[in-house]
Motif scaffolding. Structure first.
Motif, PDB file in Angstrom:
ATOM      1  N   UNK A  69       0.832  -1.200   0.000  1.00  0.00           N
ATOM      2  CA  UNK A  69       0.000   0.000   0.000  1.00  0.00           C
ATOM      3  C   UNK A  69       0.868   1.253   0.000  1.00  0.00           C
ATOM      4  N   UNK A  70       1.995   1.205   0.706  1.00  0.00           N
ATOM      5  CA  UNK A  70       2.869   2.373   0.809  1.00  0.00           C
ATOM      6  C   UNK A  70       3.819   2.512  -0.367  1.00  0.00           C
ATOM      7  N   UNK A  71       4.385   1.379  -0.824  1.00  0.00           N
ATOM      8  CA  UNK A  71       5.444   1.443  -1.828  1.00  0.00           C
ATOM      9  C   UNK A  71       5.017   0.978  -3.224  1.00  0.00           C
ATOM     10  N   UNK A  72       3.789   0.493  -3.343  1.00  0.00           N
ATOM     11  CA  UNK A  72       3.258   0.060  -4.646  1.00  0.00           C
ATOM     12  C   UNK A  72       4.196  -0.943  -5.323  1.00  0.00           C
ATOM     13  N   UNK A  73       4.593  -0.675  -6.562  1.00  0.00           N
ATOM     14  CA  UNK A  73       5.412  -1.623  -7.324  1.00  0.00           C
ATOM     15  C   UNK A  73       6.847  -1.737  -6.810  1.00  0.00           C
ATOM     16  N   UNK A  74       7.248  -0.835  -5.923  1.00  0.00           N
ATOM     17  CA  UNK A  74       8.599  -0.934  -5.355  1.00  0.00           C
ATOM     18  C   UNK A  74       8.707  -2.097  -4.372  1.00  0.00           C
ATOM     19  N   UNK A  75       7.571  -2.569  -3.913  1.00  0.00           N
ATOM     20  CA  UNK A  75       7.569  -3.720  -2.988  1.00  0.00           C
ATOM     21  C   UNK A  75       7.358  -4.997  -3.784  1.00  0.00           C
ATOM     22  N   UNK A  76       8.285  -5.944  -3.657  1.00  0.00           N
ATOM     23  CA  UNK A  76       8.245  -7.189  -4.423  1.00  0.00           C
ATOM     24  C   UNK A  76       8.302  -8.374  -3.459  1.00  0.00           C
ATOM     25  N   UNK A  77       7.141  -8.938  -3.094  1.00  0.00           N
ATOM     26  CA  UNK A  77       7.149 -10.110  -2.211  1.00  0.00           C
ATOM     27  C   UNK A  77       7.430 -11.400  -2.990  1.00  0.00           C
ATOM     28  N   UNK A  78       8.472 -12.125  -2.576  1.00  0.00           N
ATOM     29  CA  UNK A  78       8.876 -13.375  -3.200  1.00  0.00           C
ATOM     30  C   UNK A  78       8.541 -14.515  -2.240  1.00  0.00           C
ATOM     31  N   UNK A  79       7.487 -15.266  -2.551  1.00  0.00           N
ATOM     32  CA  UNK A  79       7.048 -16.349  -1.684  1.00  0.00           C
ATOM     33  C   UNK A  79       7.923 -17.584  -1.796  1.00  0.00           C
ATOM     34  N   UNK A  80       7.667 -18.556  -0.940  1.00  0.00           N
ATOM     35  CA  UNK A  80       8.429 -19.809  -0.933  1.00  0.00           C
ATOM     36  C   UNK A  80       7.461 -20.980  -0.917  1.00  0.00           C
ATOM     37  N   UNK A  81       7.735 -21.973  -1.766  1.00  0.00           N
ATOM     38  CA  UNK A  81       6.907 -23.172  -1.799  1.00  0.00           C
ATOM     39  C   UNK A  81       7.755 -24.420  -1.963  1.00  0.00           C
ATOM     40  N   UNK A  82       7.223 -25.560  -1.529  1.00  0.00           N
ATOM     41  CA  UNK A  82       7.913 -26.833  -1.745  1.00  0.00           C
ATOM     42  C   UNK A  82       6.883 -27.950  -1.766  1.00  0.00           C
ATOM     43  N   UNK A  83       7.309 -29.109  -2.236  1.00  0.00           N
ATOM     44  CA  UNK A  83       6.388 -30.240  -2.348  1.00  0.00           C
ATOM     45  C   UNK A  83       6.528 -31.205  -1.178  1.00  0.00           C
ATOM     46  N   UNK A  84       7.740 -31.661  -0.908  1.00  0.00           N
ATOM     47  CA  UNK A  84       7.955 -32.628   0.163  1.00  0.00           C
ATOM     48  C   UNK A  84       9.376 -32.498   0.681  1.00  0.00           C
ATOM     49  N   UNK A  85       9.713 -33.318   1.685  1.00  0.00           N
ATOM     50  CA  UNK A  85      11.068 -33.314   2.224  1.00  0.00           C
ATOM     51  C   UNK A  85      11.061 -33.319   3.734  1.00  0.00           C
ATOM     52  N   UNK A  86      12.125 -32.786   4.315  1.00  0.00           N
ATOM     53  CA  UNK A  86      12.234 -32.738   5.771  1.00  0.00           C
ATOM     54  C   UNK A  86      12.307 -31.291   6.240  1.00  0.00           C
ATOM     55  N   UNK A  87      11.760 -31.050   7.422  1.00  0.00           N
ATOM     56  CA  UNK A  87      11.811 -29.715   8.032  1.00  0.00           C
ATOM     57  C   UNK A  87      12.148 -29.869   9.504  1.00  0.00           C
ATOM     58  N   UNK A  88      12.796 -28.873  10.052  1.00  0.00           N
ATOM     59  CA  UNK A  88      13.041 -28.834  11.496  1.00  0.00           C
ATOM     60  C   UNK A  88      12.046 -27.849  12.100  1.00  0.00           C
ATOM     61  N   UNK A  89      11.290 -28.314  13.069  1.00  0.00           N
ATOM     62  CA  UNK A  89      10.250 -27.470  13.645  1.00  0.00           C
ATOM     63  C   UNK A  89       9.907 -27.963  15.042  1.00  0.00           C
ATOM     64  N   UNK A  90       9.156 -27.148  15.764  1.00  0.00           N
ATOM     65  CA  UNK A  90       8.597 -27.576  17.040  1.00  0.00           C
ATOM     66  C   UNK A  90       7.368 -28.435  16.756  1.00  0.00           C
TER      67      UNK A  90
END
Length: 333
Positions: free
Chosen positions: A210-231
């Protein structure tokens, strides 16, 4: 996505070589990052800075406000020099925030004591600070005000929305304080997205777009499977490595991306959307992953975390077909 005041220790480490990477990571208030993977990244940044002039060095900031312990302790213990000693009432107000690590809602009496402490600190003058340090310090005080407002609300969507709004405010301050130099912000999909994902409140990315319009570029992250470290869910107080099964839902972006010839790629939506077929695909209301710091098969195994068009959330995505868990956290006495 780390504490604003605590991250200054990391900036001192990568730009001046003072302190240790471990102490800096602790001050940032994100336990999951105290691992060898992240330490290797920090050492790379430090080495890079040693080889470049001041104007070309990488600077390190935090944009979060949930744990401003560094500035609170500096004020309480006097390592940050003020013109006058803090009153007993001020110290009591600071202690309320220091000890409220669970973020319970503060009582009206506690809120009044903290407001009194913040007012006293703001009215005093700092010693031995150059103007740039003074500006940083004043915004550290601002993050204490943010925390107070955060802990004055009930748990739930009000706190979620306040946190993201404050993270956006802090990102904006950092960007402007650095003369609008190129800035990379690293945080969870649910924070950087331009539209709400899981929580029923607008994320940080909504306010930045809303503040920066096209100057803000959000790059998301996705994956299919694998291992993760988490609580685990419910939490046991430690992290474990979990095997995340492949997405089986056909109307899932992660499932469809996993069928591509390239296992790992970056897709820029602005370029890809020049194709009407791809633009139509990115505008479909399909599922996608949005895992955080905790995991259970029941909650995250199917990959149905978000149900929104990718084009409404991000401007691009990094996709990794098979992910590998981070190394264990390193804790010292």
């Amino acid at each position: 996505e780390a504490d604003f005041s605590g991250a200054k220790l990391m900036n001192d480490y990568v730009s001046k070589g003072t302190g240790t990477s471990y102490d800096a990571l602790q001050a940032m208030g994100v336990g999951f990052w105290i691992n060898q993977d992240f330490m290797d990244l920090i050492e790379w940044v430090k080495t890079y800075n040693l080889q470049h002039q001041p104007d070309d060095k990488i600077k390190f900031y935090g944009c979060d406000m949930q744990y401003p312990i560094t500035i609170l302790h500096e004020l309480k213990h006097g390592s940050l020099k003020l013109q006058h000693p803090l009153s007993t009432a001020c110290l009591e107000g600071l202690d309320i925030l220091i000890n409220n690590i669970t973020h319970r809602k503060l009582s009206d009496q506690e809120i009044l004591k903290v407001k009194t402490a913040i007012s006293e600190v703001r009215m005093d003058k700092t010693l031995e600070m150059v103007p740039t340090e003074e500006q940083f310090y004043l915004h550290e005080i601002r993050t204490i005000e943010q925390l107070l407002e955060f802990e004055s609300e009930n748990h739930g969507n009000q706190q979620f929305e306040l946190r993201d709004k404050f993270m956006a405010e802090n990102c904006s301050w950092i960007y402007k304080n650095e003369d609008q130099d190129k800035t990379v912000m690293w945080a969870h999909n649910g924070h950087i997205a331009k539209y709400r994902t899981v929580a029923q409140s607008q994320p940080m990315g909504f306010y930045l777009a809303e503040q920066f319009n096209d100057q803000y570029y959000p790059l998301g992250f996705g994956f299919n499977s694998g291992t993760v470290r988490a609580a685990s869910i419910p939490s046991t107080g430690t992290t474990s490595v979990f095997n995340v099964p492949a997405v089986q839902t056909k109307n899932s972006f992660d499932y469809i991306f996993s069928q591509c010839n390239q296992p790992n790629f970056i897709l820029d939506f602005n370029t890809a959307s020049k194709s009407p077929e791809i633009r139509e695909f990115l505008n479909k209301r399909y599922y996608s992953r949005s895992m955080g710091s905790s995991y259970s098969d029941a909650k995250f195994g199917k990959g149905k975390d978000i149900h929104e068009p990718l084009l409404s959330l991000y401007d691009g995505i990094v996709f990794i077909r098979t992910t590998n868990a981070a190394l264990p956290e390193i804790y010292k006495n």
